[in-house]
Structure formats: structure tokens, C-alpha cells
Scaffold this motif. Structure first.
Motif, PDB file in Angstrom:
ATOM      1  N   ASP A 161     -11.827   6.399  -7.620  1.00  0.00           N
ATOM      2  CA  ASP A 161     -10.805   5.384  -7.892  1.00  0.00           C
ATOM      3  C   ASP A 161     -11.092   4.784  -9.261  1.00  0.00           C
ATOM      4  N   ILE A 218      -4.487   9.569   1.632  1.00  0.00           N
ATOM      5  CA  ILE A 218      -5.207   8.314   1.831  1.00  0.00           C
ATOM      6  C   ILE A 218      -4.233   7.154   1.722  1.00  0.00           C
ATOM      7  N   ASP A 219      -4.546   6.056   2.393  1.00  0.00           N
ATOM      8  CA  ASP A 219      -3.808   4.808   2.208  1.00  0.00           C
ATOM      9  C   ASP A 219      -4.473   4.031   1.082  1.00  0.00           C
ATOM     10  N   TYR A 220      -3.655   3.520   0.177  1.00  0.00           N
ATOM     11  CA  TYR A 220      -4.216   2.887  -1.020  1.00  0.00           C
ATOM     12  C   TYR A 220      -3.479   1.585  -1.280  1.00  0.00           C
ATOM     13  N   ASP A 221      -4.236   0.521  -1.499  1.00  0.00           N
ATOM     14  CA  ASP A 221      -3.638  -0.799  -1.746  1.00  0.00           C
ATOM     15  C   ASP A 221      -2.962  -0.818  -3.118  1.00  0.00           C
ATOM     16  N   THR A 222      -1.781  -1.437  -3.169  1.00  0.00           N
ATOM     17  CA  THR A 222      -1.006  -1.429  -4.408  1.00  0.00           C
ATOM     18  C   THR A 222      -0.496  -2.816  -4.782  1.00  0.00           C
ATOM     19  N   PHE A 265      -6.700   7.957 -10.288  1.00  0.00           N
ATOM     20  CA  PHE A 265      -7.929   8.581  -9.821  1.00  0.00           C
ATOM     21  C   PHE A 265      -8.436   9.560 -10.878  1.00  0.00           C
ATOM     22  N   PRO A 269      -2.145   3.078  -9.146  1.00  0.00           N
ATOM     23  CA  PRO A 269      -2.998   4.051  -8.450  1.00  0.00           C
ATOM     24  C   PRO A 269      -3.399   5.181  -9.413  1.00  0.00           C
ATOM     25  N   GLN A 275     -15.647   3.480  -5.502  1.00  0.00           N
ATOM     26  CA  GLN A 275     -14.918   4.041  -4.368  1.00  0.00           C
ATOM     27  C   GLN A 275     -14.652   5.528  -4.632  1.00  0.00           C
ATOM     28  N   PHE A 333       0.863  -1.183   0.000  1.00  0.00           N
ATOM     29  CA  PHE A 333       0.000   0.000   0.000  1.00  0.00           C
ATOM     30  C   PHE A 333       0.900   1.234   0.000  1.00  0.00           C
TER      31      PHE A 333
END
Length: 832
Positions: free
Chosen positions: A652, A666-670, A678, A676, A658, A640
């Protein structure tokens, strides 16, 4: 007396030391020597002069002449337009202490003694001011200008430079240098773009081609400075309400960026030893069989029989013309490398050029300079500043173009091995001057000749030329890539090199290099374990597909085709490349905006959000156009990452259900297969179907992906023929799309296209509308649309232009609509 002496002595010693190391600028400029129209010249102590020429109400040309002579060896290599407002004139008001000039946008105060220029906006806020009594200092033929540095002032620009995007606290040198495997702090690099921006809404273009220096507060917290060792001390102050306006003025000053052919925005493959017919055909076949989109295959310098004959190596190419024809039938374009030299081993060509005086000379001998070259042995450096050279070079480079080659990759134009330590090069004498003046513009002059000759011999065809070394103004002739990046000691340790390619590319864009590329995978390092390298390769590619020009390239015979890194890497890479192709209409629209305005396509966050100070320090995210925010993963093994979202509502793109509010991290899963990405709420994104190469599908539908918000939004799609220079004559089609929310329905309006010399082909519109819930009635131009299965709706979407209908995906809340493009206004109403 002793006490007084103790106080005076340090000051006296400092003054004494300065007097022997440098000369302070004349302390008084109290006389107007000339005043005509938009220009005023002030006379100063010791015969110095300074000229202020107002290009319009916001932009000023400064020229400081310590010897009182406004002289230069050459006209500007970069500036093409100084008459922003041809009728603009100024009035100068004089008082005992100062001269004042009011323009409507600026108040310019020229203090007489000590001489000092301060520029205020119309609200009397200081925009830029000279630093105390050290406005200009001279040392021999060198001059330094110092300006007041505010505590909150930040700086951006100077083209391709390593390190953080924000230049505050650092210093930089302009001297085009061949720096293979450069680190993330190494300076200088390949290009010299002496243009920078301040957060006080001004820019400076320092139009001096010598080895200039920039210090943004490294040596002092009170001033920033720029200096040149020789040549005319000319700089342009460019002011605007924001950075975009300043970039627009710089574009007007130095020229618009040419647009690449539409296929140049596809994906391309290269490697150092991709220099033979068999390998070229094999790579092309693999791309098509694996159904991975690709438009371009490069040939590195080994394609040529001898530097720089422009003849194919017979031992590597059986039938180059047939190869090019066969590849073209399958959608591939071939780009070849050229170097700016002729090797002595290419005997006939070298003797011809030497006899005609086409090489730069050694001032010590009067003979052609004997340049060591990385391959091909010692060579003559072609003097592109000499007018007679252009047609000779143009005739040579036309040979492979006539065979079917589509463009050039101009490499080694520093010229190579002419770095700061290689002082013997300073003995090179060019037609337009000695090497210390010409060095930084040598690549630019070469690129100019390549493009002008291409256009002369291939009328109305768009040039493709991608270059490594250049100077300001390069955008008129060529595109750019960042040279030999990567870790040469350990290819798998190139994560920092990847990370720094983001600010390098963003800074390039601010310097009018909107069409830019990194070498995907990094150029440097032997790949010994493809599995071990695969993660870095995938992450580099996921960044690289958002470069306007996307090229996988690596040194030597290190192959970097996606399928070599394992099944998972190939699958992920294919999906990323397919995304690039889907977004081609969006990217192409912003390519036209780059041509019109000079604005980059890859944009630092501060360019779109200038009042958000957090964006000043963000190096590893960027805007892709105005609608997308990209945050490439540049760390090994992370699951993340933290991402900063500026003001607004963000969606997202990987999971459009989302949504996030802006002005927060923000924390974002990677996971490895996720970029990532947006998109702004309200965005309208034009897309096309995935295809093996640009233009492969006839009558392809225009896809509009829409993310409705509570505010009206719009997007104007730009289209043209993609390959000619008709765009320079405004031969295009523009279609404005509007999305308007209402209390009971969402309206999407497709306006009648604005056309001028170009009309789009017969096609359908295909809409993908992201909704909160299943809609009610769907109407097109007042007529209710029937519901159909998605597969039925998509069938024949590029051949049946009589069908209308819609389908709703309940799982993902996406409404799909298909209907013909009538080239007239159409209204879609989606009942909530």
C-alpha cells in the motif's frame, strides 16, 4: 418430392435473399497469379484477387481486391514501414486442397474451395481463421471480412471508445465525430484508430480511412467482422508471443510516438473562457502564492483576433509578448488553441486562402465549401491535404510561437459538426479525395502540417501539440485528449462519465496514444455549487494526475482551479499534484519506453498479466508503468472499495507497512484524501523533490524509493535534456539501479551511467529504503556511513555534494541515505 422441397426451400430462399442483398466472396481461389519474394497473389472466381505479403515471419499484409485491381487513391496515411525483414521470402507448398506457407513462427493454410485462410502458430494451434464460406462478402463497393470467433476470445482496442475495455459482444464505427458531453456508451467519438487486439495474441490493423465498422460478436456468436463501404480492403495481421509484442509490431508499422517536452508532464490549467491576459496572470499568481505546482496555462480559441488569423485579440491582451516573458520567468508555459478553418469574417485572410485555392471545395459548385462553424460564423475548411497549404499555415502559426507561446492545442479537427448525420459534408472535395475518404484523416493531416512546420521553423525543439481528432499514425505528430466529457445536464451527476474515462484512456494507450489526458472535472456542465461539486472534482483530479498529460479544463467561464472548491479540496488536490511532480522521473522514464516500444504508460491490467482472465473485465484500475497499480475512486460518497490485486506481493503506497498477496480482491478504505495506490514488492521508484514547475530546482537530488523484496529487482532511469529532439538521436543518460537481497544484508547497486550526448548535472542521491526493522551497519563502497538527524541530512541536499550519511525513521521503518552522485558505480550495503 414435396418432402424434399420443404427441406430445400428455406435454404434456397436464404441463398436467393443473399444474392440480391450481397455477393459472397468467390468460392474458389485455386491459382497462384504471382509469387515473388515475400508476396503471393491468388486468383479467384469472378476475377477477384487476394494478396498475402509477409512483412516478416509473424506479420502479414492482406489485400483483397474484388475487381482484381490492387489500386488505391492515396498511399497509406498511417503505415510508414512494411519491410520488417527486407530479405524475408516465402515458399508456397501446394496440394490438391490447399496452399501452405511455413514461416518458422506461423503456418498459413490457404484452402482453395471454398476459399479460406487459417493461420496457426508453430504448435499447430489456430490463431485466426476465416469464417466458413463467408471470408469476404461484397455489397456494391463495400466489403466485409468475417473471422472465426472462439467462445473464450476477448478483444481490446480501437483507440478512444466508450463502454467497457473488453470489446467482446459490441460493435463500433469509425467516423470522427464531435460529441460534446458524450455518454459512456456513445459511439463514434473523435478519433479513428482501427487497430485491435485479440486474446489469441494477434492484432488487426484495418488500414481503410472510410467509415469502417467492427463487430466483435454482437450480431453472431460464431464470427467477428470488420467492413468498409469503399476504398482498398487492406488489413495487417500482427502476431506475437504477447500483446506487448503485437503493439511493438503496430508501432513499427505506423511509427513511434514522439516524446513531449519534460514540462508537458507537469500539471496544467485551462477553461473555455481563459482567453485574456488579466485572468491568465491572476491564475498564474494564485498557483505560485498557494504553492501548488503548475507548468502550463492554456488559452482557448477566444485568444485569437479572428479564425484563424493567429493574431492576439487586442481587447483581451495588452502586451502578449511581455505576458509570455513574465510567465516564462515564473516557470509557466502557454499553450494556445487553433482551429482548422478561416472565418469569412476574417476577411483578408479568407480572401487570400480562397484565392489561392487553400480551402476544400464543394463538389457541386466548384467553390470553397461554406462550412457552418460553432463560432466566428461560416468558414472555409483549410485543405491540409494540399501541399501548398503547409508553408502558408506554418508561417501563420509561427507568429505566436515567436511571441513566446510553447505549443498548440488543435481542436475541432473532425472537422467539427461533421458527424454521421451531417451528410452534406460528403460533398466536400479535398485535394487528396472526396470527404468520405478524407474525413477520418483530416485531423491527422492537420496535425502533420502543424508538427512538420513547427520542426521546420524551430529546429531541434520538441513540439507540444495535443489534438482531439485524428487517425492511426497520429502518434508521430501529436498527443491526445478525450474531448468534451462530463454531464452537461447536471455537472454533479458526472460520476459515470468519470468512471468511463478510465477505459477510454486505457484503450487510447493501446492504440498508440501514450501521451493522453482527460479534462479534469469533465468539460461539460455549469458549476452552480462548488461545494456540491467538490467531491467529484477531487476524484477526477486524483485520476487525472496519473494521466501522462494532466489538465484541469471546463466549458465556458466555469473555473476549475483547485482552490475554488474549498479548503479541504484544495489541500487534497495540492497533495495529489505534488505526488505527480514527485513521480516525474519515473513518468519520464516510461515516456522514453513509450517512444521506444509504443507501450502505453497507463496500462490495462491484462497487458501486464495476460494469463489472468480476471483482468479482462477490470475497467476501473490500471497499471502506471510496471510498478504501480492505481484504482481511482469513481463512485460518490463511498468509504471503501473492492480492488483486485494480480499475482505477486503488493504494498500500500499510502501505508507502506501494509502488504497484500495478489490474485485476490481486497476491501480498501477510501477517504476523500486517499488515492488507492499500490506498488510491487521489489520496486525501485525514481523521484524528485516537489517543486513549483519542472526544472525549478537546480541540482535537484535523484530520489530512489526502494521497496526490497526476497527477489532481486532493478530499474533503469532515463534522463535527457527534456526539450530538444536529441532523444531521437539517442542523446541520453541511463542509470541502472539494482536491489539484491542477501542472507545478512540488502545490497543496492548504482551502476555507472550509460551516456550518449547528455550528462546529468552535479547532484546527490537520496535513498528512501522501506525496511521491516531497524538496520545494522550501513556501508557505502565499503565505508561505514555515519548516522545523522534527518533534518541535518536533508539540509542543502541540492547544494552540498560532499556530505554522506544516513538516518532511520523508527516509526515508519524508512532508512534515508544521502551521498554524492559520482557518475560511477556505487554500492550500498544495508546490514539486516
Amino acid at each position: 418430392m414435396k418432402k424434399i422441397q420443404l427441406i430445400i426451400t428455406p435454404v434456397f430462399l436464404l441463398f436467393f435473399a443473399l444474392g440480391f442483398s450481397q455477393e459472397n466472396f468467390s468460392s474458389e481461389c485455386s491459382e497462384i497469379l504471382e509469387k515473388e519474394g515475400n508476396r503471393v497473389v491468388f486468383g479467384c472466381d469472378a476475377g477477384a484477387k487476394i494478396s498475402l505479403e509477409f512483412l516478416d515471419a509473424k506479420n502479414i499484409k492482406f489485400w483483397y481486391a474484388p475487381n482484381g485491381k490492387f489500386e488505391r487513391n492515396n498511399e497509406s496515411f498511417a503505415v510508414i514501414d512494411e519491410k520488417f525483414d527486407p530479405g524475408f521470402s516465402i515458399n508456397v507448398d501446394e496440394s490438391n486442397a490447399a496452399f501452405e506457407i511455413f514461416t518458422g513462427d506461423l503456418r498459413v493454410v490457404v484452402e482453395k474451395a471454398p476459399f479460406n485462410v487459417k493461420i496457426f502458430d508453430k504448435y499447430q494451434r489456430l490463431v485466426m481463421g476465416d469464417f466458413a464460406e463467408e471470408a469476404y462478402t461484397t455489397e456494391g463497393t463495400g466489403v466485409t471480412a468475417k473471422k472465426i470467433l472462439r467462445k473464450d476470445e476477448q478483444f481490446f482496442g480501437l483507440g478512444e471508445k466508450t463502454g467497457p475495455l473488453n470489446r467482446r459482444g459490441n460493435s463500433y464505427t469509425m467516423w470522427n465525430s464531435d460529441k460534446p458531453c458524450y455518454s459512456d456508451v456513445e459511439d463514434p467519438l473523435y478519433k479513428s484508430i482501427p487497430f485491435f487486439l485479440s486474446t489469441y495474441n494477434f492484432g488487426i490493423f484495418f488500414d481503410n480511412t472510410y467509415k469502417t465498422q467492427f463487430d466483435f460478436g454482437e450480431s453472431s456468436e460464431e464470427h467477428f467482422s470488420f467492413s468498409a463501404p469503399d476504398g482498398p480492403f487492406i488489413y495487417y495481421f500482427l502476431y506475437g508471443k504477447n500483446h506487448k509484442e503485437v503493439i511493438g509490431s503496430y508501432t513499427k508499422l505506423t511509427g513511434q510516438p514522439i516524446m513531449p517536452p519534460n514540462w508537458a508532464l507537469g500539471f496544467s490549467q485551462s477553461r473555455g473562457m481563459l482567453t485574456n491576459e488579466k485572468l491568465t496572470r491572476q491564475i498564474a499568481r494564485e498557483y505560485r502564492e498557494r504553492e501548488i505546482p503548475n507548468d502550463i496555462i492554456y488559452q482557448d480559441i477566444g485568444w485569437v483576433d479572428g479564425l484563424q488569423s493567429f493574431d492576439w485579440r487586442e481587447d483581451r491582451y495588452d502586451d502578449p509578448e511581455k505576458m509570455l516573458t513574465d510567465l516564462a520567468e515564473d516557470g509557466f508555459k502557454v499553450i494556445i488553441s487553433q482551429d482548422p478553418v478561416v472565418s469569412q469574417s476574417t476577411e483578408g485572410q479568407w480572401k487570400e486562402a480562397d484565392g489561392k485555392g487553400y480551402f476544400a471545395l464543394d463538389e457541386r459548385t466548384g467553390k470553397s465549401y461554406d462550412m457552418p462553424w460553432p463560432w466566428g460564423g461560416n468558414a472555409g475548411v483549410v485543405d491540409f491535404t494540399k501541399p501548398e497549404v503547409a508553408d502558408w499555415w506554418g508561417e501563420l502559426q509561427q507568429k505566436p510561437l515567436d511571441d513566446g507561446v510553447k505549443g498548440f492545442w488543435t481542436d475541432m479537427g473532425e472537422p467539427a459538426w461533421s458527424n454521421e448525420e451531417d451528410t452534406d459534408r460528403l460533398h466536400i472535395k479535398h485535394h487528396k479525395g472526396m470527404h468520405n475518404e478524407i474525413h477520418n484523416v483530416y485531423g491527422l493531416e492537420w496535425d502533420r502540417v502543424v508538427t512538420e512546420q513547427f520542426e521546420k521553423r524551430n529546429p531541434n525543439q520538441r513540439v507540444f501539440q495535443m489534438t482531439r481528432a485524428a487517425y492511426a499514425g497520429m502518434q508521430r505528430y501529436t498527443f491526445g485528449w478525450s474531448g468534451d466529457s462530463g454531464n452537461g445536464s447536471d455537472v454533479t451527476a458526472g460520476w459515470e462519465n468519470l468512471a468511463n474515462q478510465i477505459p477510454v484512456g486505457l484503450s487510447a494507450g493501446l492504440g498508440l496514444i501514450p501521451f493522453w489526458a482527460t479534462d479534469i472535472s469533465g468539460y461539460c456542465g455549469d458549476i452552480e455549487d462548488y461545494g456540491e461539486f467538490s467531491e467529484l472534482y477531487v476524484r477526477w483530479l486524483q485520476f487525472g494526475i496519473f494521466n501522462p498529460l494532466s489538465r484541469a479544463h471546463h466549458e465556458g467561464n466555469n473555473a476549475v482551479e483547485p482552490w475554488l472548491f474549498g479548503e479541504e479540496a484544495e489541500k487534497i488536490s495540492k497533495a495529489a499534484i505534488e505526488l505527480k511532480y514527485q513521480l516525474h522521473p519515473y513518468l519520464y522514464t516510461y515516456s522514453r519506453e513509450a517512444y521506444d516500444t509504443g507501450l502505453p504508460i497507463m496500462r490495462p491490467l491484462f497487458l501486464e498479466y495476460p494469463t489472468d482472465e480476471k483482468t479482462y473485465e477490470i475497467d476501473e484500475q490500471f497499471m502506471f508503468g510496471e510498478e504501480f497499480l492505481v484504482a481511482p475512486v469513481v463512485e460518490e460518497g463511498i468509504t471503501f472499495t473492492q480492488i483486485y490485486l494480480p499475482k505477486g506481493e503488493w504494498i500500500d503506497y499510502n501505508d507502506p507497512q501494509q502488504k497484500f498477496s495478489g490474485e485476490q480482491f481486497i476491501d480498501y478504505d477510501t477517504p476523500l484524501d486517499r488515492i488507492p495506490l499500490f506498488v510491487k514488492a521489489g520496486a525501485i521508484i525514481p523521484k524528485m523533490p516537489v517543486m513549483p514547475y519542472i526544472g525549478a530546482m537546480d541540482n535537484a537530488p535523484m530520489i530512489l524509493e526502494i521497496f526490497p523484496s526476497n527477489k532481486a529487482s532493478e530499474f533503469t532511469i532515463y534522463e535527457d535534456d527534456g526539450t530538444t529532439n536529441g532523444y531521437k538521436n539517442d542523446e541520453f543518460s541511463k542509470t541502472k539501479i539494482e536491489a539484491v537481497p542477501g542472507a545478512s544484508a540488502i545490497s543496492v547497486k548504482i551502476n555507472t551511467p550509460e551516456t550518449s550526448g547528455y550528462e546529468t548535472e552535479e547532484r546527490n542521491f537520496w535513498l528512501e529504503v522501506h525496511l521491516e526493522e531497524e538496520p545494522g551497519k550501513i556501508q557505502l563502497n565499503g565505508k561505514e556511513l555515519s548516522s545523522k538527524a534527518l533534518s541535518e541530512l536533508k539540509e542543502n541536499w541540492n547544494s552540498d555534494f560532499n556530505e554522506e550519511g544516513h538516518s532511520f525513521d523508527k516509526e515508519n521503518n524508512i532508512l534515508y541515505l544521502k551521498f554524492p552522485d559520482t557518475k560511477k558505480e556505487q554500492l550500498i550495503e544495508i546490514e539486516k
